[in-house]
Enzyme design. Structure first.
Site, short mmCIF file in Angstrom:
data_model
loop_
_atom_site.label_atom_id
_atom_site.label_comp_id
_atom_site.label_asym_id
_atom_site.label_seq_id
_atom_site.Cartn_x
_atom_site.Cartn_y
_atom_site.Cartn_z
N ILE A 135 -1.21 -7.17 8.22
CA ILE A 135 0.11 -7.13 7.62
C ILE A 135 0.10 -6.04 6.54
O ILE A 135 -0.96 -5.65 6.05
CB ILE A 135 0.54 -8.49 7.02
CG1 ILE A 135 -0.50 -9.04 6.04
CG2 ILE A 135 0.82 -9.49 8.12
CD1 ILE A 135 -0.13 -10.37 5.42
N ASP A 136 1.26 -5.54 6.19
CA ASP A 136 1.36 -4.42 5.26
C ASP A 136 0.83 -4.80 3.88
O ASP A 136 0.81 -5.96 3.50
CB ASP A 136 2.81 -3.96 5.13
CG ASP A 136 3.39 -3.48 6.45
OD1 ASP A 136 2.62 -2.91 7.24
OD2 ASP A 136 4.60 -3.67 6.68
N LYS A 137 0.47 -3.78 3.13
CA LYS A 137 -0.06 -3.94 1.77
C LYS A 137 0.84 -4.83 0.92
O LYS A 137 0.37 -5.75 0.24
CB LYS A 137 -0.24 -2.57 1.13
CG LYS A 137 -0.52 -2.57 -0.37
CD LYS A 137 -0.68 -1.14 -0.87
CE LYS A 137 -0.76 -1.07 -2.39
NZ LYS A 137 0.55 -1.26 -3.03
#
Length: 301
Positions: A135-137
């Site tokens: 998942i994104d930062k």
């Protein structure tokens, strides 16, 4: 050492933006790092990222040799939701990168997991051990991680067969009038900005389902279920239909609710255990900043 040369003809604006357009194989952040390292000169003079290019400027770039990434275990606190000999389920905080990259060489979830677990699966390349999905930062929430190769293959296959359940909660701009929706739109790299994904005709199939959980005066709280797992999928899809995620620095409005990134949380995760065959279901609380923001919106309505 790689060298690039460009003579300005009809381009205008900041040099980092111009170079990102001209040399589209490189990201703007990569070009900005070259400028910081004084690897870019104009007419023989070193310039900064805010330099405004002029017609007939001669730009020369000496691309520094890439530094080899090394992967070191780091004692970083983790919220482990579940762990056995095969699988770890972790609740990733907003702001933590999943695996090392040139821009984030350490301090990642993988660095923390290696310290915690000692070893992870080796299916991926050396800097992504154990990572089945990401998942994104600035997206928080649940991730499953494989501790050995057999588990990794099983979890990966289940993802490909679209049997893994991944439910997200998101706060989006505007009020969605209908209760449910299905977004089917192919996603690929943006032709205009390499940092972004976009809806493109030749992109990969992408399907997102959403359900309205609560409506506010100017926002909607929704649940999203991923059928596919493309980069930035929910963020791109919700922006595409006119309801961008609140706080999203890439796809949302610039002036929005204060936070540390997009209000998007991977809340629920369910998968078949690779050894026992048991259906494993996990749920997580919304981050404090998310819950606080929802209360503030309710009070303002």
């Amino acid at each position: 050492m790689t060298q690039l040369h460009y003579v300005v003809e009809d381009k205008k604006g900041r040099i980092d933006k111009v170079l990102a357009e001209v040399f589209s194989d490189y990201s703007r952040s990569q070009i900005q790092s070259w400028l910081k390292e004084e690897a870019v000169n104009v007419n023989g003079e070193i310039v900064k990222a805010n330099y405004k290019v002029k017609q007939n400027d001669c730009i020369d770039i000496e691309i520094p040799e890439a530094k080899e990434l090394t992967l070191e275990p780091q004692d970083i606190p983790l919220e482990i939701v579940y762990e056995d000999d095969d699988v770890i389920v972790v609740n990733k905080p907003q702001g933590m990168v999943v695996h090392p990259s040139m821009g984030h060489p350490d301090g990642t979830l993988v660095n923390a997991l290696l310290f915690h677990a000692g070893s992870l699966s080796s299916i991926n390349d050396v800097i992504r051990p154990g990572i089945v999905h990401r998942i994104d930062k600035d997206t928080s929430g649940l991730l499953m991680v494989a501790k050995n190769d057999v588990a990794h293959i099983a979890l990966q296959d289940e993802l490909k067969e679209r049997k893994t359940l991944r439910k997200y909660v998101a706060l989006v701009h505007e009020v969605i009038p209908h209760e449910k929706g299905k977004i089917e739109a192919p996603i690929g790299r943006s032709k205009d900005n390499r940092q972004k994904q976009a809806i493109v005709a030749d992109g990969k199939e992408a399907v997102t389902h959403f359900t309205v959980l609560e409506r506010f005066l100017d926002y909607t709280l929704i649940e999203c279920v991923l059928e596919t797992g493309r980069t930035h999928q929910i963020r791109v899809h919700m922006d595409y239909i006119g309801y961008p995620i609140v706080g999203d620095p890439l796809y949302g409005p610039k002036k929005t609710i204060k936070g540390n990134g997009q209000f998007l949380h991977a809340k629920t995760l369910a998968f078949t255990h690779p050894t026992t065959g048991e259906l494993m279901t996990f749920d997580s609380e919304l981050p404090e900043i998310f819950k606080k923001t929802l209360k503030e919106i309710e009070n303002n309505d």
